[in-house]
Each structure stands twice: as structure tokens, then as C-alpha cells.
Design an enzyme around this catalytic site. Structure first.
Site, mmCIF file in Angstrom:
data_model
loop_
_atom_site.group_PDB
_atom_site.id
_atom_site.type_symbol
_atom_site.label_atom_id
_atom_site.label_comp_id
_atom_site.label_asym_id
_atom_site.label_seq_id
_atom_site.Cartn_x
_atom_site.Cartn_y
_atom_site.Cartn_z
ATOM 1 C CG ASP A 79 -4.597 -16.805 -5.517
ATOM 2 O OD1 ASP A 79 -5.075 -17.464 -6.294
ATOM 3 O OD2 ASP A 79 -4.576 -15.713 -5.041
ATOM 4 C CB SER A 107 -17.719 -33.699 -12.248
ATOM 5 O OG SER A 107 -18.400 -32.849 -12.121
ATOM 6 C CE1 TYR A 144 -18.029 -28.931 -8.988
ATOM 7 C CE2 TYR A 144 -19.833 -30.009 -10.385
ATOM 8 C CZ TYR A 144 -18.551 -30.017 -9.612
ATOM 9 O OH TYR A 144 -18.070 -31.185 -9.475
ATOM 10 C CE LYS A 198 -15.887 -29.848 -11.667
ATOM 11 N NZ LYS A 198 -14.316 -29.813 -11.559
ATOM 12 C CB THR A 202 -12.181 -35.468 -0.687
ATOM 13 O OG1 THR A 202 -13.333 -35.066 -0.785
ATOM 14 C CG2 THR A 202 -11.284 -36.061 -2.040
#
Length: 290
Positions: A75, A158, A170, A174, A205
Site C-alpha cells: 500500500d 497525462s 486529478y 498530474k 485498460t
């Protein structure tokens, strides 16, 4: 006999991480595969369906492809577990050639079209397992790589670092990965170790295929141009071998573009760059303030 290169791919039970691990396996690497999934189906797709993949299954696939897969349940929110992981690599392999920081917390509401305050506060955990965890793993990796005089620290980033993608948490994660690579280059300069941040295109994916089914108007077009995740591993290997590797260090690189520059294809095809539609990476800034 030449010793196989050693890679660590974090967050590789499934998805891009598993594909990158497989890609290194195709090239004969010894790959340490980390993740939390022991039992298939513990993770869920966007439609609530059980997702396949475990740490052990990814490692077995790496071995089947010609490398040596070593599963480590870890983890990356647990600093002590991460420290034990690197102690294991140091003890067993004695070196580390590539670290791919891919582990990230994926919230169930990530792709929902809602403003950030209408999503659960847990969405911000990607800043812990995603950004902070990349710093921690890189800290440990540098302590192995710098004394050996070689290595690559790669971040899977990304276009969301530039454009709006999946919300502020998010995007901040990034963008943060890009800056980690940028600033690590300054400290790593002259050591033989390089740091790069890679803007992956849409990946084929388990989750992206479900997303294309649940949100076809949003994802079907992207999926038609998507990259096999193994592709990124081959690009990282090529960056490490490139004559201009030192110049590439600290850069945020669009995988499709640097692949074309280095002569790497994705199963024979050349994926497109989405720069014109989604934006450009920030250039390296030569200024340094202490």
C-alpha cells in the site's frame, strides 16, 4: 551473462501499471510489481463490475513474457511498507534501473460530470497515493540509483496536467508529477540518474473499456486512438538508451511524440499526439532558487 535490468512498477495489479510491467517483461527485465490486490474482483469498474487482476497475476505474466516478475503487496500510502519494499529490492537485486511511479487512488466518481464539491471529499486522496507516494518512492529509488550512477525515475502523467480532466484533484496530481520530475532533474544532474514525466495517451485498460461502454460519447473516439500500456515501457527503455537522455531529464514528454523521435512503435502503429486538442507540456525552466 549480462544481468537483467531491474524495474519497479507501482500500482500494477491492473490497468496501465500492469501493462507497463508486461512491457518490461517483454524486454527481459526483472520487474517488481506492487499493488494492493490479492484477490481478483476486489476493485470495481465504473459500472460497478468486478475488475480482474492481482499483483501475483501481473508478475506471472511478466515471467511468461520472458522477464522475471516479483509480486510485492504494498500500500503506497504506508511509508513503512514502501521502505520495506525498497529494502527487499536492495537485498535481492542489489540495484534498481527503473522506477515507474504509477500508483494512484482512483475514486469511484472520477469520470462523473460533476463539479468537485458535489463529489466525495475522498477524491482528493489522489494527492496522497498518486503525488505524495511518487515523492516517497522516488526518494528511496534515488538512494539506490545515485550510488550506482544510473537509473530512470518515470512518472505516469497525462494531458490532465494541462487541460481540465476529471476535476481539480486529478489535474493537480498530474501537474504535480510533472513538477516533481522537473525539480528532481536539478538535484540529480550529473549523477547518471534521470527523471522524466510522461503524458500517456488514452490507455487500453479494463477501466477504459468499461468507460467507453458507459460513456460512449465521451470515450469511444479516444479509445479508437488508444495506446497499449506495454508501449510506455518500451518508450522508457528507449529514453534510458537515448544519446540525449540527459537533455530529456526533467522534461514532460508526450509518449506518442518521444516514441516517434526514438523510433518506437506500438505493436507496429504510431499513436497520435493529442497536443493540438488537449494542450502542451510546460517547458523546462533553467532558473534555480535556493
Amino acid at each position: 551473462m549480462k544481468q537483467a535490468k531491474v524495474a519497479l512498477v507501482t500500482g500494477a495489479s491492473r490497468g496501465a501499471g500492469a501493462g507497463i510491467a508486461r512491457g518490461f517483461g517483454e524486454m527481459g527485465y526483472t520487474v517488481y510489481v506492487t499493488g494492493r490486490t490479492i484477490t481478483p474482483g476486489n476493485a470495481r469498474g465504473w459500472d460497478g463490475s468486478a475488475l480482474p487482476g492481482t499483483v501475483a497475476q501481473t508478475a506471472a505474466k511478466v515471467t511468461a513474457l520472458g522477464g522475471k516478475g516479483i509480486p510485492v503487496v504494498c500500500d503506497h500510502a504506508d511509508d513503512e511498507a514502501v521502505a520495506r519494499l525498497f529494502d527487499q529490492i536492495r537485498s535481492e537485486a542489489g540495484r534498481l534501473d527503473v522506477l515507474v511511479n504509477n500508483a494512484a487512488f482512483i475514486h469511484d466518481q472520477l469520470i462523473e460530470k460533476k463539479p468537485f464539491w458535489e463529489k466525495d471529499l475522498d477524491a482528493q486522496k489522489i494527492l496522497d497515493v498518486g503525488l505524495r507516494s511518487a515523492y516517497v518512492a522516488s526518494w528511496h529509488a534515488a538512494r539506490i540509483m545515485v550510488p550506482q550512477g544510473s537509473g530512470v525515475i518515470a512518472m505516469t502523467s497525462s494531458f490532465g496536467a494541462s487541460c481540465y480532466m476529471h476535476g481539480p484533484a486529478y489535474g493537480a496530481q498530474k501537474a504535480g508529477l510533472d513538477k516533481l520530475a522537473h525539480d528532481m532533474e536539478h538535484d540529480l544532474r550529473g549523477t547518471g540518474v534521470i527523471a522524466v514525466s510522461l503524458w500517456l495517451g488514452m490507455q487500453i485498460t479494463e477501466r477504459s473499456q468499461i468507460a467507453a461502454g458507459t460513456n460512449p460519447e465521451q470515450y469511444e473516439g479516444f479509445l479508437a486512438m488508444a495506446e497499449n500500456p506495454e508501449f510506455s515501457a518500451h518508450v522508457i527503455d528507449a529514453i534510458d538508451k537515448a544519446p540525449n537522455r540527459d537533455a530529456l531529464s526533467g522534461e514532460t514528454l508526450i509518449v506518442a511524440e518521444i516514441a516517434q523521435e526514438l523510433g518506437i512503435t506500438d505493436r507496429g502503429s504510431q499513436p497520435p499526439s493529442h497536443r493540438a486538442m488537449l494542450g502542451s507540456p510546460r517547458a523546462k525552466n533553467p532558473a534555480a532558487v535556493y
